[in-house]
Design an enzyme around this catalytic site. Structure first.
Site, mmCIF file in Angstrom:
data_model
loop_
_atom_site.group_PDB
_atom_site.id
_atom_site.type_symbol
_atom_site.label_atom_id
_atom_site.label_comp_id
_atom_site.label_asym_id
_atom_site.label_seq_id
_atom_site.Cartn_x
_atom_site.Cartn_y
_atom_site.Cartn_z
ATOM 1 C CE LYS A 22 50.354 -29.775 -27.679
ATOM 2 N NZ LYS A 22 49.652 -30.480 -28.864
ATOM 3 C CG ASN A 23 46.279 -30.313 -27.230
ATOM 4 O OD1 ASN A 23 47.332 -29.856 -27.813
ATOM 5 N ND2 ASN A 23 46.264 -31.516 -26.555
ATOM 6 N NE ARG A 92 46.966 -36.501 -35.860
ATOM 7 C CZ ARG A 92 46.129 -36.619 -36.495
ATOM 8 N NH1 ARG A 92 46.382 -37.042 -37.888
ATOM 9 N NH2 ARG A 92 44.593 -36.437 -36.571
ATOM 10 C CB CYS A 116 52.510 -38.689 -35.420
ATOM 11 S SG CYS A 116 51.492 -39.239 -34.102
ATOM 12 N NE ARG A 121 46.808 -38.930 -33.575
ATOM 13 C CZ ARG A 121 47.726 -37.653 -33.125
ATOM 14 N NH1 ARG A 121 48.983 -37.857 -32.902
ATOM 15 N NH2 ARG A 121 46.808 -36.732 -32.509
ATOM 16 N N PRO A 122 44.062 -41.278 -38.048
ATOM 17 C CG PRO A 122 42.098 -42.947 -37.750
ATOM 18 C CD PRO A 122 43.495 -42.590 -37.242
ATOM 19 C CB VAL A 123 41.558 -37.161 -40.735
ATOM 20 C CG1 VAL A 123 42.677 -36.663 -40.011
ATOM 21 C CG2 VAL A 123 41.919 -37.554 -42.190
ATOM 22 C CG ASP A 306 47.449 -35.970 -24.428
ATOM 23 O OD1 ASP A 306 46.909 -34.983 -24.781
ATOM 24 O OD2 ASP A 306 47.647 -36.938 -25.376
ATOM 25 N NE ARG A 398 54.630 -31.021 -32.273
ATOM 26 C CZ ARG A 398 53.985 -31.734 -32.968
ATOM 27 N NH1 ARG A 398 54.724 -32.976 -33.595
ATOM 28 N NH2 ARG A 398 52.930 -31.481 -33.670
HETATM 29 C C1 EPZ Z 1 43.707 -34.442 -29.683
HETATM 30 O O1 EPZ Z 1 44.195 -35.371 -30.808
HETATM 31 C C2 EPZ Z 1 44.852 -33.914 -28.871
HETATM 32 N N1 EPZ Z 1 45.565 -33.076 -29.963
HETATM 33 C C3 EPZ Z 1 45.904 -35.226 -28.560
HETATM 34 O O2 EPZ Z 1 46.976 -34.416 -27.822
HETATM 35 C C4 EPZ Z 1 45.228 -36.138 -27.888
HETATM 36 O O3 EPZ Z 1 46.189 -37.008 -27.306
HETATM 37 C C5 EPZ Z 1 44.190 -36.722 -28.284
HETATM 38 O O4 EPZ Z 1 43.220 -35.646 -28.691
HETATM 39 C C6 EPZ Z 1 43.393 -37.436 -27.496
HETATM 40 O O5 EPZ Z 1 42.865 -37.069 -26.162
HETATM 41 C C7 EPZ Z 1 45.122 -31.791 -29.958
HETATM 42 O O6 EPZ Z 1 43.978 -31.660 -29.383
HETATM 43 C C8 EPZ Z 1 45.777 -30.888 -30.813
HETATM 44 P P1 EPZ Z 1 41.453 -37.859 -31.366
HETATM 45 P P2 EPZ Z 1 43.234 -35.952 -31.937
HETATM 46 O O7 EPZ Z 1 40.918 -37.586 -32.882
HETATM 47 O O8 EPZ Z 1 42.190 -35.218 -31.985
HETATM 48 C C9 EPZ Z 1 40.578 -41.849 -33.531
HETATM 49 C C10 EPZ Z 1 49.283 -33.950 -27.096
HETATM 50 O O9 EPZ Z 1 50.110 -34.722 -26.784
HETATM 51 N N2 EPZ Z 1 40.270 -41.426 -34.534
HETATM 52 O O10 EPZ Z 1 40.505 -37.411 -30.337
HETATM 53 O O11 EPZ Z 1 44.000 -36.210 -32.973
HETATM 54 C C11 EPZ Z 1 42.040 -41.915 -33.325
HETATM 55 O O12 EPZ Z 1 42.867 -42.779 -34.102
HETATM 56 C C12 EPZ Z 1 48.257 -34.555 -28.362
HETATM 57 O O13 EPZ Z 1 48.968 -33.044 -27.027
HETATM 58 C C13 EPZ Z 1 39.541 -42.042 -35.682
HETATM 59 O O14 EPZ Z 1 39.589 -43.116 -35.989
HETATM 60 O O15 EPZ Z 1 42.838 -37.203 -31.248
HETATM 61 C C14 EPZ Z 1 42.375 -42.422 -31.798
HETATM 62 O O16 EPZ Z 1 42.205 -43.718 -31.696
HETATM 63 C C15 EPZ Z 1 48.618 -35.952 -28.831
HETATM 64 N N3 EPZ Z 1 39.280 -41.116 -36.862
HETATM 65 C C16 EPZ Z 1 40.982 -41.648 -31.376
HETATM 66 O O17 EPZ Z 1 40.031 -41.553 -32.599
HETATM 67 C C17 EPZ Z 1 39.290 -39.917 -36.988
HETATM 68 O O18 EPZ Z 1 38.914 -39.030 -37.792
HETATM 69 C C18 EPZ Z 1 40.848 -40.243 -30.482
HETATM 70 O O19 EPZ Z 1 41.769 -39.572 -31.450
HETATM 71 C C19 EPZ Z 1 39.882 -39.116 -35.826
HETATM 72 C C20 EPZ Z 1 40.363 -39.921 -34.736
#
Ligand code: EPZ
Length: 422
Positions: A22-23, A92, A116, A121-123, A306, A398
């Protein structure tokens, strides 16, 4: 809302074929926005998030033809550049459209995805990176507005490394003028899969799979119709291996590359499982009750967050005390309270769960609150005495294709109660 009824006590054994990741599929689908030419994707998982994604992409003018895990996708021209809140708020990963939309069409408006159940989940990393690439970005009425005549190559450093942040900015940089370097880039295999797909389509990307990715912008991607087979889902594979282990069974998963699960195999081996790997499969055999083992999650190549909930379920029945530390998301221990309702002995301190293994769990009505937490409850139900009813299974749907069918193929006793009022 559907429920899954799991009758515990069956030892799982046998082999299953893992679906596409999926990812990996989600960012690859989004990358179709970057060019007018068609892509034909095989091994696309038929799961909720993929359906939501191609629904979202259709808003921008993307056309898709779906034929049992084969997806033909094309965005001949952009019809729109604003993502609807009602779709973004349910997934997201919708934020991934920002980079490609502004790279191809010069403008994008995407509602802030919001948090969520596993975290805020900041961006900010997505936004800061787009600004570094020369985009004008402002937040207004809960949406991210991005504008740029043409993005310019830049030096970007991520802290922490973000999976979709890396993917979003890599896609944006592909059509930028000049060279972009992303430092502390995410090293998850799904990021490398997206990069290798983009390279097939004419992008110039190096270093993917490492912490430094270099993208030399091009005027346009090539005009060839691109075929690609989505990689196997390592998290789905790991979920079924843990399910085999908790039932003291013998499960083999067929996916692309076994090394994608080296960290899980190390932990399962430490817990007493016998692991064997062939070129495209992994077999886990557990002949006795698992031994306790400490697990700390982190960005790749550390133990994947995950798989933490699923591992917590296995350790609930282990012999001894295990410490599970979640370092990626601030609220990814919500499944613990439901495990305790099934008789698990777990205390939480900050981001760490102290799991004192019990010799049995008892089936109970429980509620899924997120995708992986839901599978943790199913796994616990497989080994619990009696029946476990898991509600809000839409979370699990999902990211898992036909989960009850796959588990029953391995000898489980799981059936779905459809809630027709839903
Ligand atoms: C991806 O989410 C995956 N989703 C998640 O899978 C997975 O848990 C996660 O990566 C970590 O491996 C998809 O690929 C669609 P991150 P993502 O940005 O990209 C912080 C599942 O179960 N952060 O790598 O949203 C954030 O808070 C899902 O399949 C910021 O601070 O995760 C976290 O602590 C759940 N600022 C860390 O980075 C930002 O702008 C890692 O999050 C973005 C993230």
């Amino acid at each position: 809302m559907d429920r899954l009824i799991v009758k515990g006590g069956q030892q799982l054994s046998g082999e299953i074929k893992i679906s596409g990741a999926k990812n990996a599929a989600l960012p690859i689908l989004v990358s179709s926005l970057l060019s007018p030419h068609a892509c034909i994707l095989d091994n696309v998982p038929d799961v909720g998030d993929v359906k939501t994604m191609y629904q979202l992409l259709s808003v921008f003018g993307t056309t898709t033809t779906w034929d049992s895990n084969r997806l033909q996708i094309k965005t001949e021209s952009l019809k729109n550049n604003e993502a609807p809140y009602e779709l973004v708020s349910t997934m997201r990963a919708s934020v991934l459209v920002l980079g490609p939309l502004v790279a191809r069409g010069g403008e994008a408006i995407v509602p802030l995805p919001g948090g969520c159940s596993i975290g805020s989940r900041p961006v900010n990393l997505h936004i800061d990176g787009l600004r570094a690439l020369g985009a004008e970005v402002h937040i207004q009425h809960g949406s991210i507005h991005v504008k740029a005549k043409r993005l310019k190559g830049a030096q970007i450093s991520m802290q922490p490394s973000s999976v979709t942040g890396t993917e979003n900015l890599m896609m944006a940089a592909v059509l930028a003028k000049g060279v972009t370097v992303i430092d502390n880039a995410a090293r998850e295999p799904e990021v490398a899969e997206l990069a290798s797909f983009l390279v097939k389509r004419g992008a110039r990307i190096q270093g993917y799979g490492t912490a430094t990715i270099t993208i030399e912008g091009v005027e346009a991607l090539n005009d060839r119709e691109q075929h690609h087979r989505i990689m196997g889902d390592r998290i789905e594979a790991g979920t079924y291996l843990i399910a085999g282990a908790i039932t003291q069974g013998d499960v083999t998963v067929h996916l692309t590359s076994p090394e994608l699960l080296d960290n899980l195999c190390t932990i399962l081996h430490a817990a007493g499982a016998k692991i064997s790997k062939k070129n495209e499969s992994i077999r886990v055999k557990m002949n006795q009750r698992a031994s306790s083992v400490n697990v700390t999650t982190g960005p790749c190549p550390k133990f994947p967050t995950d798989l933490q909930p699923q591992m917590s379920s296995l350790l609930s029945l282990a012999n001894g005390v295990s410490l599970v530390t979640e370092t990626v998301f601030e609220n990814r221990l919500t499944h613990i309270s439901e495990l305790c309702r099934m008789g698990a002995n777990i205390t939480i301190k900050g981001n760490q769960a102290k799991i004192t293994g019990t010799d049995k769990l008892s089936g109970a009505p429980v509620m899924a609150s997120d995708l992986r937490g839901g599978t943790a409850l199913i796994i616990a139900g497989l080994a619990a005495e009696g029946e476990t009813a898991i509600s809000r299974v839409y979370h699990v749907d999902r990211g898992y294709e036909c989960i009850e069918d796959k588990l029953n193929t391995l000898g489980a006793n799981v059936h779905r109660v459809k809630d027709n009022n839903a």
